[in-house]
Design an enzyme around this catalytic site. Structure first.
Site, PDB file in Angstrom:
ATOM      1  N   ASP A 240      20.499   5.586  -5.057  1.00  0.00           N
ATOM      2  CA  ASP A 240      19.058   5.571  -4.834  1.00  0.00           C
ATOM      3  C   ASP A 240      18.644   4.388  -3.965  1.00  0.00           C
ATOM      4  O   ASP A 240      18.999   3.241  -4.254  1.00  0.00           O
ATOM      5  CB  ASP A 240      18.365   5.487  -6.192  1.00  0.00           C
ATOM      6  CG  ASP A 240      16.879   5.763  -6.105  1.00  0.00           C
ATOM      7  OD1 ASP A 240      16.085   4.850  -6.403  1.00  0.00           O
ATOM      8  OD2 ASP A 240      16.524   6.882  -5.708  1.00  0.00           O
ATOM      9  N   GLU A 294      21.067   7.118  -0.277  1.00  0.00           N
ATOM     10  CA  GLU A 294      19.747   7.606   0.157  1.00  0.00           C
ATOM     11  C   GLU A 294      19.224   6.604   1.177  1.00  0.00           C
ATOM     12  O   GLU A 294      18.696   5.564   0.827  1.00  0.00           O
ATOM     13  CB  GLU A 294      18.789   7.713  -1.027  1.00  0.00           C
ATOM     14  CG  GLU A 294      17.472   8.366  -0.668  1.00  0.00           C
ATOM     15  CD  GLU A 294      16.384   8.105  -1.697  1.00  0.00           C
ATOM     16  OE1 GLU A 294      15.410   8.864  -1.713  1.00  0.00           O
ATOM     17  OE2 GLU A 294      16.525   7.134  -2.490  1.00  0.00           O
TER      18      GLU A 294
HETATM   19  O1  TEU Z   1      13.240   7.949  -3.450  1.00  0.00           O
HETATM   20  C1  TEU Z   1      12.934   7.053  -2.439  1.00  0.00           C
HETATM   21  C2  TEU Z   1      12.110   7.763  -1.469  1.00  0.00           C
HETATM   22  O2  TEU Z   1      12.480   7.975  -0.394  1.00  0.00           O
HETATM   23  C3  TEU Z   1      10.912   8.382  -1.999  1.00  0.00           C
HETATM   24  O3  TEU Z   1      10.189   7.504  -2.695  1.00  0.00           O
HETATM   25  C4  TEU Z   1      10.083   8.938  -0.883  1.00  0.00           C
HETATM   26  O4  TEU Z   1       9.768   8.001   0.010  1.00  0.00           O
HETATM   27  C5  TEU Z   1       8.831   9.457  -1.369  1.00  0.00           C
HETATM   28  O5  TEU Z   1       8.938   9.910  -2.594  1.00  0.00           O
HETATM   29  C6  TEU Z   1       8.400  10.567  -0.482  1.00  0.00           C
HETATM   30  O6  TEU Z   1       7.341  11.256  -1.025  1.00  0.00           O
HETATM   31  C7  TEU Z   1      14.085   7.509  -4.471  1.00  0.00           C
HETATM   32  C8  TEU Z   1      14.170   8.622  -5.501  1.00  0.00           C
HETATM   33  O7  TEU Z   1      14.730   9.754  -4.892  1.00  0.00           O
HETATM   34  C9  TEU Z   1      12.765   8.887  -5.975  1.00  0.00           C
HETATM   35  O8  TEU Z   1      12.703   9.989  -6.839  1.00  0.00           O
HETATM   36  C10 TEU Z   1      12.271   7.638  -6.692  1.00  0.00           C
HETATM   37  O9  TEU Z   1      10.928   7.832  -7.013  1.00  0.00           O
HETATM   38  C11 TEU Z   1      12.413   6.424  -5.793  1.00  0.00           C
HETATM   39  O10 TEU Z   1      13.624   6.358  -5.081  1.00  0.00           O
HETATM   40  C12 TEU Z   1      12.391   5.177  -6.629  1.00  0.00           C
HETATM   41  O11 TEU Z   1      13.550   5.138  -7.419  1.00  0.00           O
END
Ligand code: TEU
Ligand code: CA
Length: 596
Positions: A240, A294
């Site tokens: 993440d 990610e």
């Molecule tokens: O997501 C990071 C991220 O890219 C998202 O926050 C994105 O920018 C946004 O939601 C777009 O609408 C990761 C996880 O996949 C996400 O579910 C978490 O909320 C976030 O990190 C924090 O851990």
């Protein structure tokens, strides 16, 4: 041969037979089209969002025994790896992406024994499991933070990022935040903590304080929890927002330019690669793992810094250029087929044979695939476009990721009011933008209905029964989509022409042909507004993929005098005369995979 050398000396013989392999130069793997073959390059990955997959005890919340009960369904689909979104103990401020205990299963999801049974069930079916590593931040209820906030000299203080505020008598608590960093979830990225009168950094929610990776103890503790799960037999990690772990020295204010896209700065900290190489050395390399990061904030051109296999960091990353083609910040924006094609051409150009790619257009942070990139104007077009997009994902270069429900053609949910939403990102933005009058409630909701993360988090649609078969309980934690009347696994697994059955065949085709994995990719017609025609070639294995990405029929002449050969898979029944020809009569949203 060796026996002849040492007839009378078995010990020496044994020593030599053990030593020789170590002495012999490591056999370089036989490359396939210049690629080092790897299981995670040949895999099709399926993402499970545990809260919404299958409830097994009637409390309306998905759980691990629920997933275990559906492993045959996944095995039949043909997928090889399950990516499990966070299953750890969490107060669920951000649905598990705020972890309170990394070595404990979330109570709502079950027990560690349930986890072990799930892992065993996956292995028995010759599939693998990667779990979600959320270590840029923890929950504020994690004991590290509970300790850290008690006192400035607490041994865990430096596990997080604490700073003095800027004195300002007019400000709440008399201090302004240490700098102008915004949170991804609206508001400042700094939270004042009365106990020690300092601010802590949280790039996401207030209940998600960022870890200080510059503290070697933090890195050691993270590597140790990774080894805990790898020793259990887990096959790797989805990581993440992993590029955000190395913060900017001195944490200066963002410039107005940087404020437009803070991720671009935050994702390129000075120690990022050093820490990922240390992680690879100390936590990953002793195991046969798959890692996917990610990579928000990482430009395509810079991706090889993280994924080039000669740098020993991560195997691959999620790049968001394609999935966010329909967004301008948080706002929906229309896009064109040439724009999609341009992304994949750019990827093909930027990533050489040492940098493996991922292919995805959906996950738990984005709206539903067919609603965003397909056509749900009619049920027939929903089915065709869902199949067409799966065809694209499963024949492009890189490891494909399917998000739960895509294989059924599940759509966005008909949300009405802000109360229908659960997502902290949506709720915080409502407070920050609507309640402050920056945007009207109607405009905000209209946009959120198309872009909101909750669209992908509605329960899996197993049947057309109560709660779509997701729970035997009275109420699901998030309302299931009423269109499970027609869109559900029970119907589709029994229907040869369903999105599920088609996706099954497309996955089987990918598994049967290395060219669809390691083959060269050529876009034959990058500017064509309606047709996506490309080839995948490996030696004498040559595939032509033709997608009519439109609700209009057309007759298409394959460029370069190329003749479509034998039809291997079409999302519509095709007449024989449409083989070994250069001109193809394509119906709306029709996809075809030919040899040539
Ligand atoms: O997501 C990071 C991220 O890219 C998202 O926050 C994105 O920018 C946004 O939601 C777009 O609408 C990761 C996880 O996949 C996400 O579910 C978490 O909320 C976030 O990190 C924090 O851990
Ligand atoms: Ca449950």
């Amino acid at each position: 041969m060796i026996l002849k050398l040492f007839p009378k000396r078995p010990i020496l013989l044994l020593a030599v037979s053990l030593l020789l392999p170590a002495l012999a130069p490591a056999q370089s793997p036989t490359l396939v089209n210049g690629y080092e073959p790897k299981w995670w390059k040949e895999a099709v990955v399926y993402q499970v969002y545990p809260r919404s997959f299958q409830d097994s005890n009637g409390d309306g919340i998905g759980d691990l025994p629920g997933i275990t009960s559906r492993l045959d369904y996944l095995q039949k689909l043909g997928i090889n790896v399950i990516w499990l979104s966070p299953h750890y103990d969490s107060p669920n401020a951000d649905n598990g992406y705020d972890i309170r205990d990394y070595r404990k299963v979330m109570a709502e999801f079950g027990t560690m024994a349930d986890f072990d049974r799930l892992l065993a069930g996956i292995k028995q079916r010759h599939m693998r499991l990667i779990i979600d590593l959320v270590v840029n931040h923890t929950s504020d209820e994690h004991h590290w933070f509970a300790e850290s906030r008690t006192a400035k000299d607490n041994p865990y203080r430096d596990y997080y990022i604490w700073r003095e505020g800027k004195p300002n008598p007019a400000a709440p608590n008399g201090f302004d935040p240490p700098n102008n960093y915004p949170s991804f979830f609206s508001g400042s990225a700094w939270q004042f903590d009365p106990a020690t009168k300092q601010f802590y950094l949280h790039l996401f929610a207030v209940k998600q304080p960022d870890l200080n990776w510059d503290n070697p103890k933090v890195r050691e503790d993270v590597f140790s929890l990774m080894r805990f799960w790898l020793d259990k037999g887990v096959d790797g990690f989805r990581m993440d927002v992993i590029p955000l772990i190395s913060k900017q020295p001195g944490l200066p204010d963002l410039t107005p330019e940087q404020m437009k896209n803070p991720s671009a700065l935050w994702a390129n900290g000075p120690h990022r690669d050093e820490y990922l190489q240390q992680m690879n050395r100390e936590a990953l390399s002793p195991y046969d793992t798959m890692t996917v990061g990610e990579a928000i904030g990482i430009d395509l051109a810079k991706e090889p810094n993280i994924i080039d296999d000669r740098r020993h960091e991560l195997n691959m990353v999620f790049n968001f250029d394609a999935v966010r083609l329909n967004r301008d910040g948080r706002m929906w924006k229309d896009f064109t087929l040439p724009e999609i094609k341009a992304v994949y051409s750019a990827h093909a150009a930027a990533l050489d044979k040492h940098s493996w790619d991922t292919v995805f257009l959906s996950n738990h942070d984005n709206p539903r695939l067919v609603s965003s990139f397909g056509d749900t104007s009619t049920n027939e077009f929903r089915i065709r476009s869902a199949k067409l997009i799966e065809t694209m994902l499963l024949t492009l270069r890189g490891t494909p990721f399917i998000y739960q429900g895509d294989e059924l053609g599940m759509t966005n949910y008909p949300f009405k009011t802000i109360e229908d939403f659960d997502d902290i990102e949506a709720k915080n933005a409502w407070k920050a933008d609507v309640l402050t009058g920056k945007i009207t409630a109607e405009a905000y909701l209209a946009n959120l209905r198309r872009t909101g993360r909750d669209n992908s988090r509605t329960p899996m649609q197993w049947t057309n029964g109560p709660n779509c078969g997701f729970t035997a309980g009275a109420k699901a934690w998030l309302q299931p989509n009423p269109n499970c009347e027609t869109i559900n696994a029970a119907e589709e697994t029994a229907n040869h022409d369903s999105v599920y059955s088609y996706t099954q065949r497309a996955i089987a085709l990918r598994h049967a042909h290395q060219a669809l994995v390691y083959g060269d990719y050529t876009d034959l017609d990058p500017t064509h507004p309606q047709i996506y025609a490309y080839t995948r070639t490996l030696g004498n294995e040559r595939f032509l993929i033709v997608l009519n990405y439109s609700s209009n029929p057309t007759t298409y002449t394959v460029p370069g005098g190329l003749k479509a050969g034998k039809l291997l898979l079409g999302n519509l029944p095709v007449l024989l005369k449409e083989e070994n020809v250069g001109n193809l009569k394509l119906r709306p949203w029709e996809s075809r995979i030919y040899t040539y």
